[in-house]
Design an enzyme around this catalytic site. Structure first.
Site, PDB file in Angstrom:
ATOM      1  CG  HIS A  55      -0.444   0.068   2.516  1.00 40.09           C
ATOM      2  ND1 HIS A  55       0.391  -0.884   3.059  1.00 40.09           N
ATOM      3  CD2 HIS A  55      -0.592   1.013   3.489  1.00 40.09           C
ATOM      4  CE1 HIS A  55       0.713  -0.543   4.282  1.00 40.09           C
ATOM      5  NE2 HIS A  55       0.146   0.606   4.579  1.00 40.09           N
ATOM      6  CG  HIS A  57       0.133   4.343   4.694  1.00 35.98           C
ATOM      7  ND1 HIS A  57      -0.635   3.537   5.504  1.00 35.98           N
ATOM      8  CD2 HIS A  57      -0.685   5.348   4.269  1.00 35.98           C
ATOM      9  CE1 HIS A  57      -1.857   4.047   5.581  1.00 35.98           C
ATOM     10  NE2 HIS A  57      -1.919   5.132   4.840  1.00 35.98           N
ATOM     11  CG  ASP A  59       4.746   3.088   7.520  1.00 38.39           C
ATOM     12  OD1 ASP A  59       3.908   3.361   6.629  1.00 38.39           O
ATOM     13  OD2 ASP A  59       4.438   2.440   8.542  1.00 38.39           O
ATOM     14  CG  HIS A  60       4.113  -0.087   4.336  1.00 41.03           C
ATOM     15  ND1 HIS A  60       4.063  -1.409   4.726  1.00 41.03           N
ATOM     16  CD2 HIS A  60       3.610   0.631   5.373  1.00 41.03           C
ATOM     17  CE1 HIS A  60       3.543  -1.479   5.941  1.00 41.03           C
ATOM     18  NE2 HIS A  60       3.265  -0.259   6.362  1.00 41.03           N
ATOM     19  CG  HIS A 113      -4.164   0.127   6.738  1.00 36.06           C
ATOM     20  ND1 HIS A 113      -4.148   0.777   7.949  1.00 36.06           N
ATOM     21  CD2 HIS A 113      -2.978   0.437   6.145  1.00 36.06           C
ATOM     22  CE1 HIS A 113      -3.005   1.434   8.077  1.00 36.06           C
ATOM     23  NE2 HIS A 113      -2.280   1.253   6.994  1.00 36.06           N
ATOM     24  CG  ASP A 132       0.428  -1.426   7.694  1.00 36.98           C
ATOM     25  OD1 ASP A 132       1.310  -2.280   7.883  1.00 36.98           O
ATOM     26  OD2 ASP A 132       0.639  -0.203   7.736  1.00 36.98           O
ATOM     27  CG  HIS A 170       3.652  -1.790  11.427  1.00 37.12           C
ATOM     28  ND1 HIS A 170       4.481  -0.715  11.648  1.00 37.12           N
ATOM     29  CD2 HIS A 170       2.890  -1.457  10.358  1.00 37.12           C
ATOM     30  CE1 HIS A 170       4.235   0.240  10.760  1.00 37.12           C
ATOM     31  NE2 HIS A 170       3.266  -0.191   9.957  1.00 37.12           N
TER      32      HIS A 170
HETATM   33 ZN   LIG Z   1      -0.139   1.631   6.493  1.00 37.38          ZN
END
Ligand SMILES: [Zn+2]
Length: 240
Positions: A55, A57, A59-60, A113, A132, A170
């Site tokens: 996805h 975001h 942090d990915h 999400h 996530d 995570h």
């Molecule tokens: Zn995320």
């Protein structure tokens, strides 16, 4: 069969290094920090063929473009989110296949999400890359989706083989375990699983990947009987 190795990155994210031992092909999932990914790629032979994104975001995806430039790898991600992902070399939808050496991942659409969130299931390995959407003993926040969508996404995971390895995005398991014990205090399987989680974290060890069979027995979000209950659990966890 692919080897799948979690790579701790940023504060509590996991990227995953995928390597096909027969062909030497290497893939990486959700690379959001360059240095640890480069080190893992070097240890795996120094080449990178495929970058799988779950996805959009930061942090990915943060290091995806840099890794493509360095290694000439192809970036795979959701067609629906192409407008907010790095330029995709393979834009995928549910039911598509992604090849990595002698292994093939099936793309699963998992909104909840984020709207365009996808997961990758490797049937030969019984391994699920779920970003996530599902966490060990938890699930993602409904940032762009609702309980109905997340319930439908989790139901797709629940139907996979119980021995499936759950490779999530995570290391949230310890805090998820505290909430799960609060939400489901009489679940003996959960009590035993949570004790293992606390011991692993106390020893500084990762709790992922987990087994889908354990999640089905212990994860209150995956065990929610309907979307309304799932929504109530998510609300309660947000305030816990
Ligand atoms: Zn995320």
């Amino acid at each position: 069969m692919l080897s799948i190795t979690p790579l701790p990155i940023l504060s509590d994210n996991y990227a995953y290094l995928l390597r096909c031992p027969e062909t030497g092909m290497v893939g990486i999932v959700d690379p959001a920090e360059e240095a640890p990914c480069v080190a893992a790629i070097a240890a795996a032979g120094g080449t990178l063929d495929v970058i799988l994104l779950t996805h959009h975001h930061g942090d990915h995806i943060a290091a995806a473009e840099a890794l493509r430039t360095t290694y000439g790898a192809k970036i795979v991600g959701a067609k629906a989110d192409a407008y907010r992902l790095p330029a995709l070399d393979q834009a995928v939808v549910e039911g598509d296949s992604v090849k990595l050496g002698n292994s093939i991942a099936q793309v699963i659409d998992t909104p909840g999400h984020t709207r365009g969130h996808i997961a990758y299931f490797f049937p030969k390995e019984d391994a699920l890359i779920c970003g996530d959407t599902l966490f060990s003993l938890g699930c993602g926040r409904f940032l762009e989706g609702n309980a109905e969508e997340m319930f439908a996404s989790l139901a797709k995971f629940a139907a996979l083989p119980p021995q499936t390895l759950v490779c999530c995005g995570h290391e949230y398991t310890e805090s998820n375990a505290r909430f799960a014990l609060h939400a489901d205090p009489h679940n003996a399987a959960l009590a035993a699983f949570a004790a293992q989680v606390f011991a692993l974290r106390a020893a500084g060890k990762p709790t992922v990947p987990s087994r889908l069979s354990d999640e089905l027995a212990c994860n209150p979000f995956l065990r929610a009987p309907n979307a309304a209950t799932l929504g109530q659990l998510r609300e309660a966890k947000n305030k816990f």
